[in-house]
Design an enzyme around this catalytic site. Structure first.
Site, PDB file in Angstrom:
ATOM      1  N   VAL A 168      14.207   8.816  -6.014  1.00  0.00           N
ATOM      2  CA  VAL A 168      15.253   7.848  -5.703  1.00  0.00           C
ATOM      3  C   VAL A 168      14.467   6.544  -5.224  1.00  0.00           C
ATOM      4  O   VAL A 168      13.596   6.694  -4.389  1.00  0.00           O
ATOM      5  CB  VAL A 168      15.950   8.579  -4.414  1.00  0.00           C
ATOM      6  CG1 VAL A 168      16.956   7.614  -3.907  1.00  0.00           C
ATOM      7  CG2 VAL A 168      16.615   9.821  -4.632  1.00  0.00           C
ATOM      8  N   ASP A 193      26.851  22.042   0.546  1.00  0.00           N
ATOM      9  CA  ASP A 193      25.439  21.734   0.950  1.00  0.00           C
ATOM     10  C   ASP A 193      25.378  20.601   1.875  1.00  0.00           C
ATOM     11  O   ASP A 193      24.498  19.788   1.993  1.00  0.00           O
ATOM     12  CB  ASP A 193      24.511  21.337  -0.180  1.00  0.00           C
ATOM     13  CG  ASP A 193      22.971  21.559   0.599  1.00  0.00           C
ATOM     14  OD1 ASP A 193      22.493  22.154   1.490  1.00  0.00           O
ATOM     15  OD2 ASP A 193      22.281  20.885  -0.321  1.00  0.00           O
ATOM     16  N   TYR A 236      13.598  17.429  -9.017  1.00  0.00           N
ATOM     17  CA  TYR A 236      13.945  16.862 -10.636  1.00  0.00           C
ATOM     18  C   TYR A 236      14.179  15.494 -10.610  1.00  0.00           C
ATOM     19  O   TYR A 236      13.961  14.891 -11.788  1.00  0.00           O
ATOM     20  CB  TYR A 236      15.445  17.163 -10.610  1.00  0.00           C
ATOM     21  CG  TYR A 236      15.864  18.701 -10.465  1.00  0.00           C
ATOM     22  CD1 TYR A 236      15.398  19.427 -11.836  1.00  0.00           C
ATOM     23  CD2 TYR A 236      16.067  19.557  -9.491  1.00  0.00           C
ATOM     24  CE1 TYR A 236      15.809  20.738 -11.826  1.00  0.00           C
ATOM     25  CE2 TYR A 236      16.273  20.942  -9.417  1.00  0.00           C
ATOM     26  CZ  TYR A 236      16.028  21.579 -10.709  1.00  0.00           C
ATOM     27  OH  TYR A 236      16.158  23.058 -10.741  1.00  0.00           O
ATOM     28  N   GLY A 237      13.548  14.752  -9.636  1.00  0.00           N
ATOM     29  CA  GLY A 237      13.347  13.199  -9.528  1.00  0.00           C
ATOM     30  C   GLY A 237      13.262  12.573  -8.410  1.00  0.00           C
ATOM     31  O   GLY A 237      12.719  12.863  -7.464  1.00  0.00           O
TER      32      GLY A 237
END
Length: 300
Positions: free
Chosen positions: A24, A143, A21-22
């Site tokens: 860092v 998680d 999703y993206g």
């Protein structure tokens, strides 16, 4: 402490991670502090932007804001969150405190002689303090794994990545596909109901990994993962098998062995704590608060 209302000014230095999703980035704050930041940029493309910000992203921001209010030293801090539209796309930016490595990277650098007992004790205690804080605030991380535990240069441990976390309420509908396979509790593998004890199972797996320098249960399918678990803790009694599981009990799942001593290279205190973290029945699994009172930590 709340997320700052004044926008942070920063310059991106380098990309440190890329996901579905993206991306860092490592960044440096300008106009004063010059502190390092982690900038998480998430782009939601036009075909999904119409649906709004995905639920997991909203949860992560909301939970980090909630955690920041109490400012716990073992939870990563969210400094700023913003969402802007770019044409039909939606760009979400999270700015967090920067920590240069996760536990997985940290363990890769450990010499073959392993970590000292005091170091393992200190890191485990910090992890449990963070978990106790989350669970006291009714938050399930869901998680927990070395990739989501950050370790800074001072040896401070911080729990990160709340994309799968949930606020726990009575009779909540919880999805079965949570927790990376190697750290997944038996009740999740068996598609049974679960509670905060799933995080304690993951913590037990990580505790063992600090000694072994490798994952304790390294299965590649859910069936194989269960088999590897039962090879170590032994096959539970049929009456302990979750009644709501669609998977049937079978004596062929694994051997019937005693789980008093799970790992031969651990002392009695370490084995006792590990066996309580890796209890098959969630109700028998030790809580983070009780684990912190375990004799293993008394001299620390």
């Amino acid at each position: 402490m709340d997320v700052s209302t004044k926008p942070l000014s920063y310059e991106l230095l380098t990309e440190v991670g890329r996901g579905t999703y993206g991306t860092v980035y490592k960044a440096r704050e300008v106009d004063g502090k010059e502190r390092l930041l982690a900038v998480k940029k998430i782009n939601i493309h036009a075909h999904t932007a119409g649906e709004g910000i995905p639920a997991f992203m909203i949860r992560e921001v909301a939970l980090l804001r909630k955690m920041n209010y109490f400012d716990h030293p073992n939870i990563v801090k969210l400094l700023e969150a913003s969402a802007v539209t770019d044409g039909r796309n939606l760009n979400l930016t999270l700015i967090l405190e920067y920590i240069d490595q996760d536990l997985s990277t940290y363990l890769d650098k450990v010499p073959a002689s392993g970590l000292s007992r005091d170091c393992i004790k200190d890191m485990t205690q910090q992890l449990l303090q963070g978990l106790d804080y989350l669970h006291s605030n009714m938050v399930l991380h869901r998680d927990l794994k070395p990739d989501n535990i950050l370790v800074n240069s001072r040896g401070e441990v911080k729990i990160a990545d709340f994309g799968l976390a949930r606020i726990y309420t009575f009779n909540i509908a919880l999805t079965p596909c949570v927790v990376t396979l190697w750290y997944r509790a038996p009740e999740v593998l068996l598609n049974s109901v679960y509670m905060s004890s799933v995080d304690m199972w993951s913590a037990g797996c990580i505790f063992a990994e600090l000694f072994l320098l490798r994952p304790l249960f390294k299965g590649f399918t859910e069936v194989q993962q269960l088999q590897k678990i039962f090879e170590v803790i032994g096959l539970p009694d049929k009456e302990d098998w979750p009644a709501d599981s669609p998977i049937s009990y079978s004596v062929n799942w694994g051997p019937k062995i005693s789980s008093i001593k799970l790992l031969n290279n651990l002392g009695p205190e370490e084995n006792n704590l590990l066996s309580q973290c890796l209890a098959f029945r969630p109700s028998s699994r030790i809580s983070a608060a009780k684990a912190l009172a375990h004799p293993f930590f008394k001299e620390h």
